[in-house]
Design a protein around this motif. Structure first.
Motif, mmCIF file in Angstrom:
data_model
loop_
_atom_site.group_PDB
_atom_site.id
_atom_site.type_symbol
_atom_site.label_atom_id
_atom_site.label_comp_id
_atom_site.label_asym_id
_atom_site.label_seq_id
_atom_site.Cartn_x
_atom_site.Cartn_y
_atom_site.Cartn_z
ATOM 1 N N ALA A 211 0.998 -1.356 0.068
ATOM 2 C CA ALA A 211 -0.221 0.044 -0.035
ATOM 3 C C ALA A 211 0.859 1.281 0.205
ATOM 4 N N ASP A 212 2.026 1.071 0.590
ATOM 5 C CA ASP A 212 2.945 2.494 0.936
ATOM 6 C C ASP A 212 3.641 2.364 -0.548
ATOM 7 N N LEU A 213 3.577 2.022 -1.750
ATOM 8 C CA LEU A 213 4.478 1.824 -2.890
ATOM 9 C C LEU A 213 3.454 2.708 -3.902
ATOM 10 N N VAL A 214 2.852 3.789 -3.542
ATOM 11 C CA VAL A 214 2.280 4.684 -4.347
ATOM 12 C C VAL A 214 3.102 5.925 -4.333
ATOM 13 N N VAL A 215 3.599 6.456 -5.497
ATOM 14 C CA VAL A 215 4.281 7.818 -5.499
ATOM 15 C C VAL A 215 3.303 8.930 -5.391
ATOM 16 N N GLY A 216 3.413 9.819 -4.782
ATOM 17 C CA GLY A 216 2.591 11.104 -4.653
ATOM 18 C C GLY A 216 1.263 10.652 -3.966
ATOM 19 N N GLU A 217 0.367 11.493 -4.218
ATOM 20 C CA GLU A 217 -0.799 11.252 -3.614
ATOM 21 C C GLU A 217 -1.815 10.017 -4.290
ATOM 22 N N VAL A 218 -2.724 9.432 -3.622
ATOM 23 C CA VAL A 218 -3.453 8.369 -4.440
ATOM 24 C C VAL A 218 -4.590 9.205 -5.039
ATOM 25 N N GLY A 219 -4.799 9.036 -6.470
ATOM 26 C CA GLY A 219 -5.566 9.679 -7.199
ATOM 27 C C GLY A 219 -4.698 10.993 -8.200
ATOM 28 N N GLY A 220 -3.526 11.206 -7.610
ATOM 29 C CA GLY A 220 -2.692 12.233 -7.939
ATOM 30 C C GLY A 220 -1.560 11.920 -9.042
ATOM 31 N N GLY A 221 -1.910 10.683 -9.663
ATOM 32 C CA GLY A 221 -0.866 9.997 -10.496
ATOM 33 C C GLY A 221 -0.538 10.766 -11.841
ATOM 34 N N TRP A 222 -1.431 11.603 -12.404
ATOM 35 C CA TRP A 222 -1.314 12.295 -13.550
ATOM 36 C C TRP A 222 -0.284 13.103 -13.436
ATOM 37 N N ARG A 223 -0.111 13.802 -12.354
ATOM 38 C CA ARG A 223 0.959 14.874 -12.256
ATOM 39 C C ARG A 223 2.190 14.200 -12.031
ATOM 40 N N ILE A 224 2.157 12.825 -11.292
ATOM 41 C CA ILE A 224 3.731 12.112 -11.242
ATOM 42 C C ILE A 224 3.791 11.695 -12.823
ATOM 43 N N ALA A 225 2.929 11.026 -13.496
ATOM 44 C CA ALA A 225 3.281 10.552 -14.815
ATOM 45 C C ALA A 225 3.902 11.571 -15.811
ATOM 46 N N THR A 226 3.071 12.611 -15.972
ATOM 47 C CA THR A 226 3.704 13.852 -16.735
ATOM 48 C C THR A 226 4.755 14.283 -16.291
ATOM 49 N N GLY A 227 5.206 14.467 -15.016
ATOM 50 C CA GLY A 227 6.449 14.909 -14.588
ATOM 51 C C GLY A 227 7.806 13.839 -14.727
ATOM 52 N N LEU A 228 7.255 12.636 -15.008
ATOM 53 C CA LEU A 228 8.286 11.598 -15.317
ATOM 54 C C LEU A 228 8.585 11.806 -16.821
ATOM 55 N N LEU A 229 7.640 11.970 -17.837
ATOM 56 C CA LEU A 229 7.791 12.184 -18.989
ATOM 57 C C LEU A 229 8.799 13.618 -19.476
ATOM 58 N N GLY A 230 8.673 14.511 -18.443
ATOM 59 C CA GLY A 230 9.635 15.702 -18.507
ATOM 60 C C GLY A 230 10.935 15.164 -18.424
ATOM 61 N N PHE A 231 11.133 14.323 -17.517
ATOM 62 C CA PHE A 231 12.631 13.926 -17.502
ATOM 63 C C PHE A 231 13.085 12.961 -18.299
ATOM 64 N N GLU A 232 12.102 12.337 -19.185
ATOM 65 C CA GLU A 232 12.584 11.549 -20.233
ATOM 66 C C GLU A 232 13.317 12.200 -21.487
#
Length: 399
Positions: free
Chosen positions: A225-246
């Protein structure tokens, strides 16, 4: 000698010294369409880099990185490409997930995962695209629910075009964790172990003969359960941030590789006389000019982006760069076939039933350059709607 010049000399000297002995034959191996080449040997090379401190160059020192400046990171990638060093096997962990955890992860997640990314003892895959959600990531249907009894996320769904999932131990997954949610809302960014009964990986054989892409099926797969990065339901911000690093500093190293391919193609044209054809000569010259413009644009774009920014940041610099290099590289593959003439249609002799040469492999794989990593159509929509503020594209319902 300036600090940057001294650093460039250090990188060049180290690569010249260490790309020898057991690693001498690895020059030029791996990369898009060729990730099946000498995988175990390249894994050993990647760990050799790590032991010498050549991974996590831009990571903060507190997390085991070198804390190098943007200029020095660019220098490393340029010299690495100029040395024709082998393509590393840990790009998704080192260049994408690691910086994302540093920016958005908990301290416990950083301590758990970053050291094993740095020393290349755990490899990662990217669980974004799905059969019905390719470049349009907001349409993902993979679901995850929290099992309160066990304290675990239970994941069900399918991902596709998952790079190197057959070699990885972990996969970061964009999943829908809020029932009934649509588009960007209700998504979470989960870290899921691959080696478990609920995960099945099926390689996809490509036109190039390789199978670095995979389908990944989740059927009751579990992660803590603790292996969610960022807030639950807030994954879009994390996903697009990762693409910025790409789309970061490694892009300039990629372009050094492009320059080598173009120079090699010009040598082929000189060797077989096709450079005397005015049409071919004009296309080669055009590629050369466009490459210089592309490189200048990439340098300018990097100066306007912060790590983890999404594709609309910096005036859409990341989207512009993807549009430019994807189309340029695809054109290079087409010109390569024109330069080689009828020979481009013939299979090289060899023990393999399907034995492509480098130019044929370049042509076939580069057809996908304008699709993977965000298709041209998606990049143009980002620029039109989120940068220029134009009306959104009308959605057409499928019959």
């Amino acid at each position: 000698m300036s600090d940057n010049e001294a650093f460039r000399t250090d990188v060049r000297t180290w690569l010249d010294t260490h790309l020898s002995g057991e690693f001498a034959g690895l020059r030029g191996t791996g990369g898009p369409g060729r990730d099946h080449e000498a995988f175990e040997e390249r894994l050993a090379w990647n760990r050799h880099l790590a032991a010498a401190g050549w991974t996590g160059l831009g990571w903060p020192e507190e997390y085991g990185g070198r804390g190098l400046s943007l200029e020095q990171q660019v220098i490393f990638h340029e010299e690495y490409a100029r040395a024709d060093a082998p393509h590393t096997v840990n790009h998704l962990g080192e260049q994408l997930l690691g910086p994302t955890l540093i920016a958005f992860g908990t301290e416990e997640q950083k301590q758990r995962f970053l050291p094993k990314i740095l020393d290349v003892t755990e490899l990662w895959a990217q669980g974004y695209s799905e059969p019905g959600a390719g470049s349009d990531l907001a349409s993902v249907a993979t679901k995850a629910r929290l099992d309160e009894r066990t304290g675990e996320w239970v994941v069900d769904g399918q991902k596709i075009w998952t790079s190197l999932a057959h070699c990885a131990q972990w996969i970061f997954v964009l999943a829908r964790t809020e029932p009934g949610s649509v588009k960007h809302a209700g998504l979470s960014f989960l870290l899921v172990p691959i080696d478990q009964p609920g995960v099945e990986v099926r390689p996809i054989e490509q036109l190039t003969g390789g199978s670095e892409f995979n389908e990944v099926f989740f059927t009751g797969a579990r992660t803590s359960a603790d292996l969610v990065v960022g807030e639950v339901g807030g994954g879009w911000r994390i996903a697009t941030g990762l693409l910025g690093f790409e789309r970061g500093v490694s892009t300039l190293g990629q372009q050094v590789g492009f320059a080598r391919e173009l120079d090699d193609l010009i040598d082929v044209a000189r060797g077989n006389g096709s450079i005397d054809d005015p049409v071919i000569r004009d296309r080669l010259a055009q590629l050369k000019v466009e490459f210089e413009v592309m490189r200048a644009n990439a340098v300018r774009g990097l100066s306007r982006l912060d790590g983890g920014s999404d594709s609309a940041a910096g005036g859409g610099a990341a989207s512009i760069a993807k549009l430019v290099w994807g189309n340029w590289h695809r054109k290079l593959g087409e010109v390569a076939m024109q330069v080689r003439g009828p020979a481009s249609l013939l299979q090289s002799s060899g023990p393999e039933a399907y034995n492509l040469d480098n130019w044929q492999r370049l042509f076939l794989f580069s057809r996908a350059d304008t699709i993977y990593g965000g298709s041209d159509e998606i990049q143009k929509n980002i620029l039109a709607e989120r940068v220029l503020g134009l009306p959104k594209e009308p959605k057409v319902a499928l019959a």
